[in-house]
Structures are given as structure tokens and as C-alpha cells.
Design an enzyme around this catalytic site. Structure first.
Site, short mmCIF file in Angstrom:
data_model
loop_
_atom_site.label_atom_id
_atom_site.label_comp_id
_atom_site.label_asym_id
_atom_site.label_seq_id
_atom_site.Cartn_x
_atom_site.Cartn_y
_atom_site.Cartn_z
N CYS A 152 9.17 0.69 4.41
CA CYS A 152 8.00 1.57 4.49
C CYS A 152 6.96 1.03 5.45
CB CYS A 152 7.36 1.76 3.12
SG CYS A 152 8.34 2.77 1.99
N ASP A 183 5.35 -10.13 9.16
CA ASP A 183 5.18 -9.04 10.13
C ASP A 183 6.59 -8.57 10.49
OD1 ASP A 183 3.55 -8.81 13.43
OD2 ASP A 183 4.98 -7.48 12.41
N VAL A 184 6.93 -7.34 10.13
CA VAL A 184 8.32 -6.89 10.33
C VAL A 184 8.71 -6.83 11.80
CG1 VAL A 184 8.46 -5.59 8.17
CG2 VAL A 184 7.67 -4.44 10.25
N SER A 244 9.05 10.19 9.70
CA SER A 244 7.92 11.10 9.51
C SER A 244 8.35 12.44 10.07
CB SER A 244 6.69 10.61 10.27
OG SER A 244 5.76 11.69 10.49
N THR A 249 -2.30 8.57 1.26
CA THR A 249 -2.25 7.10 1.29
C THR A 249 -3.38 6.59 2.18
OG1 THR A 249 -0.92 6.88 3.30
CG2 THR A 249 0.28 7.24 1.23
N ASP A 283 4.85 -7.50 3.01
CA ASP A 283 3.77 -6.81 3.70
C ASP A 283 3.08 -7.78 4.66
OD1 ASP A 283 2.22 -3.93 2.86
OD2 ASP A 283 1.10 -5.33 4.14
N LEU A 333 3.08 4.44 0.21
CA LEU A 333 4.44 4.82 -0.19
C LEU A 333 5.26 3.61 -0.61
CD1 LEU A 333 5.26 7.45 2.59
CD2 LEU A 333 4.08 7.79 0.42
N TYR A 341 3.90 7.48 18.24
CA TYR A 341 4.28 7.51 16.82
C TYR A 341 5.56 8.32 16.64
CZ TYR A 341 3.84 8.20 11.77
OH TYR A 341 4.08 8.22 10.41
N SER A 343 0.83 -1.21 0.00
CA SER A 343 0.00 0.00 0.00
C SER A 343 0.86 1.25 0.00
CB SER A 343 -0.89 -0.02 1.26
OG SER A 343 -1.62 1.16 1.42
N1 LIG Z 1 1.12 8.77 4.52
C1 LIG Z 1 1.72 9.72 5.22
O1 LIG Z 1 1.28 10.88 5.27
C2 LIG Z 1 2.97 9.43 5.98
C3 LIG Z 1 3.66 10.50 6.52
C4 LIG Z 1 4.85 10.27 7.21
C5 LIG Z 1 5.32 8.98 7.35
N2 LIG Z 1 4.61 7.95 6.83
C6 LIG Z 1 5.18 6.62 7.00
O2 LIG Z 1 5.36 6.04 5.72
C7 LIG Z 1 5.27 4.61 5.82
C8 LIG Z 1 4.26 4.11 4.81
O3 LIG Z 1 3.01 4.65 5.18
P1 LIG Z 1 1.79 4.76 4.16
O4 LIG Z 1 1.24 6.12 4.27
O5 LIG Z 1 2.19 4.23 2.84
O6 LIG Z 1 0.77 3.78 4.88
P2 LIG Z 1 -0.11 2.58 4.33
O7 LIG Z 1 -0.95 2.19 5.50
O8 LIG Z 1 -0.75 2.94 3.04
O9 LIG Z 1 0.97 1.44 4.02
C9 LIG Z 1 1.68 0.82 5.07
C10 LIG Z 1 1.86 -0.63 4.72
O10 LIG Z 1 2.63 -1.25 5.74
C11 LIG Z 1 2.04 -2.49 6.06
N3 LIG Z 1 2.36 -2.87 7.44
C12 LIG Z 1 1.86 -2.34 8.58
N4 LIG Z 1 2.35 -2.98 9.65
C13 LIG Z 1 3.19 -3.96 9.18
C14 LIG Z 1 3.96 -4.96 9.78
N5 LIG Z 1 3.99 -5.11 11.11
N6 LIG Z 1 4.68 -5.77 8.98
C15 LIG Z 1 4.65 -5.65 7.64
N7 LIG Z 1 3.91 -4.72 6.98
C16 LIG Z 1 3.19 -3.88 7.76
C17 LIG Z 1 0.55 -2.30 5.85
O11 LIG Z 1 -0.12 -3.53 5.65
C18 LIG Z 1 0.52 -1.40 4.64
O12 LIG Z 1 0.44 -2.12 3.44
C19 LIG Z 1 4.89 4.32 7.28
O13 LIG Z 1 6.05 3.98 8.01
C20 LIG Z 1 4.33 5.66 7.78
O14 LIG Z 1 4.50 5.81 9.18
C21 LIG Z 1 3.46 8.12 6.15
C1 LIG Z 2 0.84 9.41 11.02
C2 LIG Z 2 0.11 10.68 10.58
C3 LIG Z 2 -0.06 11.61 11.72
C4 LIG Z 2 -1.02 11.02 12.71
O1 LIG Z 2 -0.63 10.91 13.85
C5 LIG Z 2 -2.33 10.56 12.19
C6 LIG Z 2 -2.12 9.57 11.05
C7 LIG Z 2 -3.46 9.19 10.42
C8 LIG Z 2 -4.36 8.57 11.48
C9 LIG Z 2 -4.53 9.52 12.63
C10 LIG Z 2 -5.76 9.91 13.02
C11 LIG Z 2 -5.95 10.74 14.19
O2 LIG Z 2 -7.06 11.11 14.53
C12 LIG Z 2 -4.78 11.04 15.05
C13 LIG Z 2 -3.53 11.17 14.24
C14 LIG Z 2 -3.27 10.00 13.30
C15 LIG Z 2 -2.65 8.81 14.02
C16 LIG Z 2 -1.24 10.32 10.01
C17 LIG Z 2 -0.89 9.57 8.72
C18 LIG Z 2 0.39 10.24 8.26
C19 LIG Z 2 0.72 11.29 9.34
C20 LIG Z 2 2.18 11.59 9.44
O3 LIG Z 2 3.03 10.79 9.78
C21 LIG Z 2 2.55 12.98 9.07
O4 LIG Z 2 3.96 13.12 8.94
#
Ligand SMILES: NC(=O)c1ccc[n+]([C@@H]2O[C@H](COP(=O)([O-])OP(=O)(O)OC[C@H]3O[C@@H](n4cnc5c(N)ncnc54)[C@H](O)[C@@H]3O)[C@@H](O)[C@H]2O)c1
Ligand SMILES: C[C@]12CC(=O)[C@H]3[C@@H](CCC4=CC(=O)CC[C@@]43C)[C@@H]1CC[C@@H]2C(=O)CO
Length: 253
Positions: free
Chosen positions: A83, A56-57, A146, A194, A35, A16, A159, A14
Site C-alpha cells: 500500500c 523506504d520501499v 488507482s 485517508t 512504513d 488503506l 501518478y 496510515s
Molecule cells: N486514498 C485514496 O483515495 C487512494 C485512491 C487510489 C489509490 N490509493 C493508493 O493507495 C495506497 C495507500 O494510500 P492511502 O490513501 O492509504 O495513503 P496514506 O498517505 O494514508 O498512506 C500511505 C502510507 O505509505 C507510506 N509511504 C509513503 N511513501 C513510502 C515509502 N517510500 N516507503 C514506505 N512507506 C511509504 C506513508 O508514510 C503512509 O503511511 C497508495 O499507493 C495510494 O496511491 C489511494
Molecule cells: C491520488 C489521488 C488523486 C490525485 O491526484 C490527488 C491525490 C490527493 C492530493 C492531490 C491534490 C491535488 O491538488 C492534485 C491531485 C492530488 C495529487 C488523490 C488521493 C487519492 C486519489 C486517487 O488516487 C484516486 O484514485
């Protein structure tokens, strides 16, 4: 280090991770997609002619087993992008008086321990592989933090702690793995479109977007993938955390 080589992306089912897997494949890499949701990884892997691995990582044995299958099927990955992660909303003092220690532990296990585990298992295999160039380069590991590691909001203590750990690992890991020709970098994204960010309540999303100067929008997952490509292709990028955030600074809540 991309065309004709093997890459590993975790969280590739999913967001990123999926965009990164697709982009690396478009550049000629053969990509292993790890994943927790194996079906999602399989869908992406099928699209790009890659290998799907369910794991599961946060489970070291599962990561080692997945990596053994990767080595057997494709060989040593020279690009490893972590990711996999979870976004956790957990106040220290919720209104209901409950303790949120379990949420903290799970968040740290997946986001921090999971990243460390994948980095460890991958580095062990890459260090034993042949160097690829005159510098002695063997591979590059890219982790995902993040901007919450610096701008954590109310409800993001777990987080932000997990992502702060990922960011802080970058320099010591790069210093240690330099002798093996392995670079370590971290990307700290702002708000990207995402499945994870889809969980943001509309008012929270709107508040965050007000704090995004330019371009004042959510990032596209392909923009994250393009930074991965830049990092892989520029050998002087090592030991650093790159904020990919359009100059955003998250508001207090
Ligand atoms: N989307 C954002 O705005 C954002 C911002 C900052 C950082 N991030 C970080 O970027 C990364 C990717 O996030 P995303 O937005 O693509 O989220 P996403 O939920 O779309 O994708 C995350 C993927 O990781 C998988 N995953 C979750 N837990 C796992 C585990 N224990 N083992 C293996 N796979 C696992 C999920 O099944 C999912 O497919 C995450 O580390 C997230 O914290 C996202
Ligand atoms: C992780 C991130 C920031 C957050 O903490 C939110 C999360 C999406 C789900 C959420 C819902 C809430 O009501 C509380 C906050 C949070 C856990 C966001 C997805 C990407 C955001 C991030 O990392 C920004 O850099």
C-alpha cells in the site's frame, strides 16, 4: 492463508495499509507493518501485536534489511500487501515554466519501483517456503494501483504512469510466479477517505465525487481491507486488476 500465518503490509502506518494490517490481524494473522514513518508503523503494530519495520520501499537495501528482520522475527509472510505510495500533483507544463521531472522520478520510484522491489524480495522468500495446500499454493501478493491508471486527470501524468505500471505488472508477474504457487493481484481504488485524499482541494474532491454513481461517497479504508480478505480467500483470483470505485470515472480535472 490468513489465520495462523504471517502477513506483510507496506504503507501500514496510515490509511488503506493501516486498515488492512488491522483487518488481517483481526482474522488471526501476525502482521509485519512496513512504513517510511516507522513511528506510525509502530503505533499500528502495537495495537495489533505485530512487528513494526521502518523502510523506504524505493530503497532496495532498506527493503531487504527489513525483510531479513521479518524473516528472523516472524518467518515467511504468505500474504503481502503493498500500500506504500505517494499522490503527486505535477503538471507537465506548470504555469511557472518549471520542469517537473524530479516529481515524476520520485513518484515512479516510490509507487512503481517500490512495489516491484517488495514483490521481488517477498516472492524470493515465499517461493522457498513449503506449499500450503493441494494446489501447491505458497502465498499471495496484492499491489495497489488507482483508478487514475485508467482515468488520470490533468496533473496526474506521473501518478497515473506509476499506477499504470503497477497494474500492467499484474499479469506477467502472476504468470511467472504461478510455478511457485504465488498469486499476484492488484486493487485499483477510487477515492477513499485517508490522509492522502485529505490533501485534495475541496473543489477537486467535490468534482470527483460528482462522478461517483453509487454509493456516491468516498470509500472507507475497511472496504479496501475487506477486498484484500476476499482476494486472499479465493484462490481463483489471480493476474487481475480489480477497480474498487463505486463505478466512478474521474473527471478531466
Ligand atoms: N486514498 C485514496 O483515495 C487512494 C485512491 C487510489 C489509490 N490509493 C493508493 O493507495 C495506497 C495507500 O494510500 P492511502 O490513501 O492509504 O495513503 P496514506 O498517505 O494514508 O498512506 C500511505 C502510507 O505509505 C507510506 N509511504 C509513503 N511513501 C513510502 C515509502 N517510500 N516507503 C514506505 N512507506 C511509504 C506513508 O508514510 C503512509 O503511511 C497508495 O499507493 C495510494 O496511491 C489511494
Ligand atoms: C491520488 C489521488 C488523486 C490525485 O491526484 C490527488 C491525490 C490527493 C492530493 C492531490 C491534490 C491535488 O491538488 C492534485 C491531485 C492530488 C495529487 C488523490 C488521493 C487519492 C486519489 C486517487 O488516487 C484516486 O484514485
Amino acid at each position: 492463508m490468513i489465520k495462523g500465518h504471517v502477513a506483510l503490509v507496506t504503507g501500514a502506518g496510515s490509511g488503506l495499509g493501516a486498515a488492512t494490517a488491522r483487518h488481517l490481524a483481526s482474522l488471526g494473522a501476525t502482521v509485519a507493518c512496513i512504513d517510511l514513518t516507522e513511528g506510525a508503523a509502530a503505533a499500528v503494530a502495537a495495537d495489533i501485536g505485530g512487528l513494526a519495520l521502518g523502510a523506504d520501499v524505493s530503497d532496495a537495501a532498506a527493503v531487504e534489511a527489513a525483510f531479513d528482520r521479518l524473516l528472523e522475527k516472524l518467518g515467511v509472510p504468505r500474504v503481502v500487501v503493498s500500500c506504500a505510495g505517494i499522490g503527486t500533483a505535477a503538471r507537465i507544463l506548470p504555469r511557472d515554466g518549471s520542469l517537473t521531472i524530479g516529481a515524476f522520478e520520485r513518484t515512479l520510484r516510490v509507487n512503481l519501483l517500490g512495489t516491484y522491489t517488495v514483490m521481488s524480495v517477498a516472492a524470493r522468500a515465499i517461493a522457498a517456503a513449503e506449499p500450503l495446500d493441494g494446489d501447491g499454493a505458497r502465498g499471495v501478493i496484492i499491489n495497489t494501483a488507482s483508478i487514475a491508471y485508467e482515468d488520470g486527470q490533468i496533473g496526474q501524468a506521473a501518478y497515473s504512469a506509476s499506477k499504470g505500471g503497477v497494474a500492467s505488472m499484474t499479469l506477467p508477474a502472476s504468470r511467472e510466479l504461478a510455478r511457485f504457487g504465488i498469486r499476484v493481484m492488484t486493487i485499483a481504488p477510487g477515492l477513499f477517505e485517508t490522509s492522502m485524499s485529505a490533501g485534495l482541494p475541496d473543489d477537486v474532491r467535490a468534482e470527483i465525487l460528482k462522478a461517483v454513481p453509487f454509493p456516491s461517497r468516498m470509500g472507507d479504508a475497511n472496504e479496501f481491507a475487506r477486498l484484500v480478505q476476499c482476494i486472499v480467500e479465493n484462490p481463483m483470483l489471480n493476474g487481475s486488476v480489480i477497480r474498487l470505485d463505486a463505478a466512478a470515472r474521474m473527471p478531466i480535472k
